[in-house]
Enzyme design. Sequence first.
Site, PDB file in Angstrom:
ATOM      1  N   THR A  61      -2.480   2.621  -2.820  1.00  0.00           N
ATOM      2  CA  THR A  61      -3.175   4.137  -2.957  1.00  0.00           C
ATOM      3  C   THR A  61      -2.380   4.956  -2.901  1.00  0.00           C
ATOM      4  OG1 THR A  61      -4.088   3.816  -0.597  1.00  0.00           O
ATOM      5  CG2 THR A  61      -5.470   3.250  -2.450  1.00  0.00           C
ATOM      6  N   TYR A  98     -13.171  -0.842  -7.341  1.00  0.00           N
ATOM      7  CA  TYR A  98     -13.469   0.467  -7.332  1.00  0.00           C
ATOM      8  C   TYR A  98     -12.146   1.057  -8.054  1.00  0.00           C
ATOM      9  CZ  TYR A  98     -16.790  -0.281  -3.767  1.00  0.00           C
ATOM     10  OH  TYR A  98     -17.735  -0.814  -3.014  1.00  0.00           O
ATOM     11  N   THR A 100     -10.606   5.200 -10.132  1.00  0.00           N
ATOM     12  CA  THR A 100     -10.435   6.754  -9.560  1.00  0.00           C
ATOM     13  C   THR A 100     -10.729   7.688 -10.651  1.00  0.00           C
ATOM     14  OG1 THR A 100      -8.526   8.186  -8.726  1.00  0.00           O
ATOM     15  CG2 THR A 100      -7.832   6.120  -9.942  1.00  0.00           C
ATOM     16  N   TYR A 124       0.049   6.079 -10.689  1.00  0.00           N
ATOM     17  CA  TYR A 124      -1.381   5.491  -9.973  1.00  0.00           C
ATOM     18  C   TYR A 124      -2.418   5.500 -10.877  1.00  0.00           C
ATOM     19  CZ  TYR A 124      -5.296   5.638  -6.799  1.00  0.00           C
ATOM     20  OH  TYR A 124      -6.481   5.302  -6.098  1.00  0.00           O
TER      21      TYR A 124
HETATM   22  N1  LIG Z   1      -8.243   7.318  -1.241  1.00  0.00           N
HETATM   23  C1  LIG Z   1      -8.651   7.994  -2.112  1.00  0.00           C
HETATM   24  O1  LIG Z   1      -8.736   9.221  -2.023  1.00  0.00           O
HETATM   25  C2  LIG Z   1      -9.311   7.209  -3.398  1.00  0.00           C
HETATM   26  C3  LIG Z   1      -9.593   8.084  -4.436  1.00  0.00           C
HETATM   27  C4  LIG Z   1     -10.235   7.439  -5.382  1.00  0.00           C
HETATM   28  C5  LIG Z   1     -10.515   6.229  -5.497  1.00  0.00           C
HETATM   29  N2  LIG Z   1      -9.793   5.375  -4.668  1.00  0.00           N
HETATM   30  C6  LIG Z   1     -10.174   4.024  -4.836  1.00  0.00           C
HETATM   31  O2  LIG Z   1     -11.092   3.490  -3.821  1.00  0.00           O
HETATM   32  C7  LIG Z   1     -10.689   2.136  -3.460  1.00  0.00           C
HETATM   33  C8  LIG Z   1     -10.655   1.934  -1.784  1.00  0.00           C
HETATM   34  O3  LIG Z   1      -9.472   2.887  -1.500  1.00  0.00           O
HETATM   35  P1  LIG Z   1      -9.163   3.413   0.167  1.00  0.00           P
HETATM   36  O4  LIG Z   1      -8.767   4.650   0.340  1.00  0.00           O
HETATM   37  O5  LIG Z   1     -10.058   2.705   1.037  1.00  0.00           O
HETATM   38  O6  LIG Z   1      -7.778   2.531   0.097  1.00  0.00           O
HETATM   39  P2  LIG Z   1      -6.739   2.330   1.132  1.00  0.00           P
HETATM   40  O7  LIG Z   1      -7.399   2.835   2.616  1.00  0.00           O
HETATM   41  O8  LIG Z   1      -5.356   2.562   1.109  1.00  0.00           O
HETATM   42  O9  LIG Z   1      -6.879   0.646   1.600  1.00  0.00           O
HETATM   43  C9  LIG Z   1      -6.556  -0.343   0.688  1.00  0.00           C
HETATM   44  C10 LIG Z   1      -6.254  -1.560   1.328  1.00  0.00           C
HETATM   45  O10 LIG Z   1      -5.659  -2.295   0.091  1.00  0.00           O
HETATM   46  C11 LIG Z   1      -4.826  -3.164   1.042  1.00  0.00           C
HETATM   47  N3  LIG Z   1      -3.777  -3.859   0.072  1.00  0.00           N
HETATM   48  C12 LIG Z   1      -2.689  -3.131  -0.494  1.00  0.00           C
HETATM   49  N4  LIG Z   1      -1.711  -4.168  -1.369  1.00  0.00           N
HETATM   50  C13 LIG Z   1      -2.668  -5.530  -1.125  1.00  0.00           C
HETATM   51  C14 LIG Z   1      -2.298  -6.642  -1.712  1.00  0.00           C
HETATM   52  N5  LIG Z   1      -1.409  -6.795  -2.404  1.00  0.00           N
HETATM   53  N6  LIG Z   1      -3.416  -7.532  -1.573  1.00  0.00           N
HETATM   54  C15 LIG Z   1      -4.310  -7.233  -0.678  1.00  0.00           C
HETATM   55  N7  LIG Z   1      -4.696  -6.166  -0.028  1.00  0.00           N
HETATM   56  C16 LIG Z   1      -3.744  -4.990  -0.268  1.00  0.00           C
HETATM   57  C17 LIG Z   1      -3.944  -2.214   2.007  1.00  0.00           C
HETATM   58  O11 LIG Z   1      -3.107  -3.035   3.018  1.00  0.00           O
HETATM   59  P3  LIG Z   1      -1.926  -2.076   3.353  1.00  0.00           P
HETATM   60  O12 LIG Z   1      -2.248  -0.895   4.096  1.00  0.00           O
HETATM   61  O13 LIG Z   1      -1.293  -3.313   4.403  1.00  0.00           O
HETATM   62  O14 LIG Z   1      -1.252  -1.869   2.350  1.00  0.00           O
HETATM   63  C18 LIG Z   1      -5.240  -1.579   2.579  1.00  0.00           C
HETATM   64  O15 LIG Z   1      -5.753  -2.207   3.674  1.00  0.00           O
HETATM   65  C19 LIG Z   1      -9.318   1.836  -4.041  1.00  0.00           C
HETATM   66  O16 LIG Z   1      -9.588   1.144  -5.297  1.00  0.00           O
HETATM   67  C20 LIG Z   1      -8.883   3.240  -4.358  1.00  0.00           C
HETATM   68  O17 LIG Z   1      -8.161   3.127  -5.771  1.00  0.00           O
HETATM   69  C21 LIG Z   1      -9.353   5.854  -3.394  1.00  0.00           C
END
Ligand SMILES: NC(=O)c1ccc[n+]([C@@H]2O[C@H](COP(=O)([O-])OP(=O)(O)OC[C@H]3O[C@@H](n4cnc5c(N)ncnc54)[C@H](OP(=O)(O)O)[C@@H]3O)[C@@H](O)[C@H]2O)c1
Length: 295
Positions: A61, A98, A100, A124
């Site tokens: 992310t 999920y 974006t 991204y």
């Molecule tokens: N954050 C936003 O503003 C936003 C906006 C729109 C959509 N989204 C989408 O919403 C969803 C949830 O986002 P979020 O903000 O909750 O994400 P997040 O807090 O960054 O959490 C993502 C998790 O995925 C883990 N991860 C990374 N690489 C991995 C791998 N190779 N295998 C297994 N796990 C892995 C990360 O671990 P590490 O921390 O150890 O890397 C982290 O625990 C995602 O699909 C994101 O694209 C997010």
Amino acid sequence: MKILLIGEKGQLAWELIRTLMPIGEVIPVDYPAFDITNKSQIEDTVSVIQPDLVINASAYTDVDGAESERERAMAVNAEGPGRLAQICHTGRIPLIHYSTDFVFDGTKRTPYVETDTPNPINFYGVSKLKGELAIQATTDSYLIFRLAWLYSARGNNFVNKFLEWAKKYETIKVVDDQIGNPTWARFVAEATTAILAQSLCSGEPLVDWVRQRAGVYHLTSDGEASRYDWACKIWEYASNREQLRVKEVLRAKSIDFPTPAARPAYSPLDCEKIYSSFSLTIQNWINHLRHHLFQ
Ligand SMILES: NC(=O)c1ccc[n+]([C@@H]2O[C@H](COP(=O)([O-])OP(=O)(O)OC[C@H]3O[C@@H](n4cnc5c(N)ncnc54)[C@H](OP(=O)(O)O)[C@@H]3O)[C@@H](O)[C@H]2O)c1
């Protein structure tokens, strides 16, 4: 119902673990113990756990980091979800994933609907769009929820960053030329759970229930805001105001804060499809933010 939840330590998964508990046994996994880029690890995990549902809340992310770590972003956001979808398809397991608002280029002037053509302007967004397409090409029992501007009590999100800046600085400049939907992760988790609860009430096998509704859905808190509007509301509703040094929040432009990745200027999502398909209650982003900050 056994639910394999990928991305345990992420901000959305953290909320999902709590909201899903009443409707099933949640088995959370995360990197590095579980790596979505490792096909045999996915196969082994699915074969040991034998889930009735897989929810992928993991992702790469770091929007700016993805510009230089392209291979990693593509592996986590596109290739991994594609392989996961293949394994789910073979095992007749429905998949929730999920995505974006950053799949769009931000040139529209009204909220994006699901039939609008994606055209990401950063890597991204490219990797997340490829993930969507890989899932759609591989399995037919899936739901993809496109989210935007996510925040929760955990994580490196704008609300937490602004509150940190507000403790340190008297003046904070925030861009007013990026418009989106500030979205509470707890709302997304509750909406995901409410949708799954409907499937349980139907009595139909989950894999069939999801297949009949398969597709991409936009899912955000209601209403749009600029980052500047968002910052002003965080300041207004912050519960720890006495600890804040900030005295003014000023408007700025994206050009004043160059970043490795371009951001869409306008990326609000129209959520009519998900609200009408699943009879969800619409909640304004300001109400969600107030609720979050008063906890
Ligand atoms: N954050 C936003 O503003 C936003 C906006 C729109 C959509 N989204 C989408 O919403 C969803 C949830 O986002 P979020 O903000 O909750 O994400 P997040 O807090 O960054 O959490 C993502 C998790 O995925 C883990 N991860 C990374 N690489 C991995 C791998 N190779 N295998 C297994 N796990 C892995 C990360 O671990 P590490 O921390 O150890 O890397 C982290 O625990 C995602 O699909 C994101 O694209 C997010």
